[in-house]
Motif scaffolding. Structure first.
Motif, PDB file in Angstrom:
ATOM      1  N   UNK A 164       0.415   6.436  -1.629  1.00 37.22           N
ATOM      2  CA  UNK A 164       0.748   6.297  -3.050  1.00 37.22           C
ATOM      3  C   UNK A 164       1.006   7.666  -3.684  1.00 37.22           C
ATOM      4  N   UNK A 165       0.187   8.636  -3.344  1.00 40.73           N
ATOM      5  CA  UNK A 165       0.365   9.985  -3.883  1.00 40.73           C
ATOM      6  C   UNK A 165       1.715  10.546  -3.454  1.00 40.73           C
ATOM      7  N   UNK A 166       2.048  10.356  -2.197  1.00 41.95           N
ATOM      8  CA  UNK A 166       3.280  10.924  -1.670  1.00 41.95           C
ATOM      9  C   UNK A 166       4.513  10.295  -2.300  1.00 41.95           C
ATOM     10  N   UNK A 167       4.365   9.105  -2.819  1.00 38.13           N
ATOM     11  CA  UNK A 167       5.515   8.384  -3.357  1.00 38.13           C
ATOM     12  C   UNK A 167       5.534   8.274  -4.877  1.00 38.13           C
TER      13      UNK A 167
ATOM     14  N   UNK B 215       6.606   3.176  -9.280  1.00 42.87           N
ATOM     15  CA  UNK B 215       7.516   3.505  -8.188  1.00 42.87           C
ATOM     16  C   UNK B 215       6.756   3.584  -6.868  1.00 42.87           C
ATOM     17  N   UNK B 216       5.564   4.197  -6.893  1.00 46.48           N
ATOM     18  CA  UNK B 216       4.769   4.318  -5.679  1.00 46.48           C
ATOM     19  C   UNK B 216       4.399   2.945  -5.130  1.00 46.48           C
ATOM     20  N   UNK B 217       4.060   2.029  -6.019  1.00 40.13           N
ATOM     21  CA  UNK B 217       3.712   0.676  -5.585  1.00 40.13           C
ATOM     22  C   UNK B 217       4.933  -0.070  -5.046  1.00 40.13           C
ATOM     23  N   UNK B 218       6.097   0.194  -5.620  1.00 44.14           N
ATOM     24  CA  UNK B 218       7.307  -0.444  -5.122  1.00 44.14           C
ATOM     25  C   UNK B 218       7.597   0.010  -3.693  1.00 44.14           C
ATOM     26  N   UNK B 219       7.411   1.296  -3.435  1.00 39.03           N
ATOM     27  CA  UNK B 219       7.601   1.794  -2.072  1.00 39.03           C
ATOM     28  C   UNK B 219       6.588   1.151  -1.131  1.00 39.03           C
ATOM     29  N   UNK B 220       5.383   0.867  -1.646  1.00 39.91           N
ATOM     30  CA  UNK B 220       4.324   0.271  -0.825  1.00 39.91           C
ATOM     31  C   UNK B 220       4.720  -1.123  -0.344  1.00 39.91           C
ATOM     32  N   UNK B 221       5.412  -1.874  -1.210  1.00 43.50           N
ATOM     33  CA  UNK B 221       5.754  -3.239  -0.791  1.00 43.50           C
ATOM     34  C   UNK B 221       7.100  -3.746  -1.305  1.00 43.50           C
ATOM     35  N   UNK B 222       7.976  -2.887  -1.774  1.00 43.43           N
ATOM     36  CA  UNK B 222       9.380  -3.200  -2.028  1.00 43.43           C
ATOM     37  C   UNK B 222       9.624  -4.499  -2.783  1.00 43.43           C
ATOM     38  N   UNK B 223       8.820  -4.785  -3.797  1.00 43.05           N
ATOM     39  CA  UNK B 223       9.059  -5.973  -4.632  1.00 43.05           C
ATOM     40  C   UNK B 223       8.464  -5.714  -6.010  1.00 43.05           C
ATOM     41  N   UNK B 224       9.272  -5.891  -7.052  1.00 45.25           N
ATOM     42  CA  UNK B 224       8.774  -5.615  -8.400  1.00 45.25           C
ATOM     43  C   UNK B 224       7.756  -6.642  -8.844  1.00 45.25           C
TER      44      UNK B 224
ATOM     45  N   UNK C  94       5.212  17.709  -4.471  1.00 47.56           N
ATOM     46  CA  UNK C  94       4.818  16.323  -4.708  1.00 47.56           C
ATOM     47  C   UNK C  94       6.019  15.634  -5.342  1.00 47.56           C
ATOM     48  N   UNK C  95       5.974  14.321  -5.472  1.00 50.23           N
ATOM     49  CA  UNK C  95       7.118  13.604  -6.028  1.00 50.23           C
ATOM     50  C   UNK C  95       7.476  14.142  -7.409  1.00 50.23           C
ATOM     51  N   UNK C  96       8.704  14.615  -7.553  1.00 49.30           N
ATOM     52  CA  UNK C  96       9.189  15.107  -8.838  1.00 49.30           C
ATOM     53  C   UNK C  96       8.848  16.542  -9.133  1.00 49.30           C
ATOM     54  N   UNK C  97       8.013  17.182  -8.304  1.00 49.18           N
ATOM     55  CA  UNK C  97       7.561  18.544  -8.569  1.00 49.18           C
ATOM     56  C   UNK C  97       7.949  19.477  -7.424  1.00 49.18           C
TER      57      UNK C  97
END
Length: 381
Positions: free
Chosen positions: A181-184, A192-201, A331-334
């Motif tokens: 989650x941190x990486x994403x 966004x991190x959760x979406x990457x975790x399971x690709x569904x809104x 990190x993401x965005x930084x």
């Protein structure tokens, strides 16, 4: 289900600033003396108004801000097993991810390990996911249990210090989920991190709603961005030990001045600080931005991770095919960047806000670097 893209598999000289110290003059002669006295009285105000990178800046950062330790609601206390709650809080705080988001993922995936569905306690489910946080075995590292001393690409983690990353062990799985989650994008862009975790809104909405119920405030709080006093979460979330070394060196150069052509130890230019950071990890990459751009394997936007490079069109003489500025993703965005002589010292900034961004690369996947990595792991080669 964490069905995502597995990552590829010394501190330098101090970079902190000293505070600016004012010196009072005691010459009072007539009107001139009065003017000097006024200037002296005002000088503390002038110092306060200086940018933080000069004055050493301002308010100290509390790395244990209470937004990272959101109190547990009554429903959270009654629903989350005590040992799981302790792990969600411990690893959420360590990595810098909201514990109630971790807990909500654990609830949504396996009811905190209480589910008897296939793949929770042994084996895998129909999609190949396993453990209380439902990692794909391929994403975990290729097998369910991995000796942490071995070479692997994945999120396998050792949360209880036994030397093994066990996808079925809650301590290991929760730490792995926190890193992912941190990486994403978490904690700032947790959706966004959760979406990457399971690709569904719809999944994202469900997890966020559970997280709100678990926190006493009914919110999903966002901790303050990690500062130079709080680098550990960034280092802990690094995809590998090599990237952790790169980040440690690079982050420690903050506050040092920009110098065109500089490769340290006292000053750097944009590509020079990255070149030096990779050298600190035992790797050699090209020295200049123009050569670093074609050297790394191109990475799609949104799939970048710490240790990757982000490139920019910096004006005359540069273009989308020939970028003139580069930063190191931390990190993401930084990113960490040495931008220009008049832009202030080396610092962490946002790359998402830049309209002249042209792309990302991953030097660690260049064939030459892969060979260097092999030799680092096995010097006898």
């Amino acid at each position: 289900m964490a069905g995502l893209r597995p990552p590829p598999g010394d501190r330098g000289p101090g970079g902190r600033h000293s505070s600016v110290k004012g010196t009072r003059l005691a010459l009072v002669i007539g009107l001139a003396g009065a003017l000097i006295l006024v200037a002296v009285i005002l000088s503390p105000m002038l110092l306060i108004s200086l940018p933080s990178f000069i004055s050493g800046g301002g308010t100290s950062v509390d790395c244990e801000d209470d937004t990272q330790v959101e109190e547990v609601s009554d429903s959270g206390s009654s629903d989350i097993p005590g040992d799981y709650l302790e792990l969600y809080k411990k690893h959420g705080k360590k990595i810098g991810v909201q514990w109630n988001i971790l807990a909500a993922v654990g609830k949504r995936e396996t009811d905190h390990g209480r589910s008897d569905l296939p793949g929770v306690k042994n084996g895998t489910n129909h999609a190949g996911a396993a453990g209380p946080m439902q990692f794909l075995i391929s994403t975990w590292g290729g097998k369910a249990r991995i000796a942490m001393s071995s070479d692997f690409n994945g999120y396998a983690s050792d949360g209880d210090g036994d030397g093994v990353g066990d996808v079925y062990n809650p301590a290991d799985a929760i730490l792995g989920a926190a890193k992912m989650l941190k990486r994403n994008g978490a904690p700032e862009n947790v959706r966004r991190a959760l979406f990457v975790y399971n690709r569904a809104w719809w999944y994202v909405d469900q997890v966020v709603e559970i997280a709100r119920k678990y926190g006493k405030s009914g919110e999903v709080k966002v901790p303050p961005q990690a500062s130079e006093e709080c680098d550990d979460p960034l280092i802990e979330a690094a995809p590998s030990d090599v990237v952790a070394k790169i980040l440690k060196y690079a982050l420690d150069q903050r506050g040092k001045p920009y110098l065109w052509g500089g490769t340290g130890p006292d000053a750097f230019d944009c590509s020079g600080v990255i070149y030096a950071a990779y050298r600190a990890a035992g790797l050699v990459i090209p020295r200049t931005t123009f050569v670093q751009w074609p050297f790394g394997v191109k990475v799609q936007e949104g799939e970048e991770q710490p240790g990757d490079l982000v490139f920019f069109n910096s004006g005359p003489g540069t273009s989308a095919n020939n970028p003139g500025h580069v930063g190191l993703v931390v990190s993401k965005g930084k990113m960490l960047e040495a931008r220009c002589r008049l832009c202030g010292p080396i610092k962490v900034t946002s790359y998402q806000a830049r309209t002249n961004r042209v792309g990302f690369t991953r030097p660690l996947q260049n064939p030459d670097v892969l060979e260097q990595l092999k030799k680092l792991r096995n010097p006898s080669l």
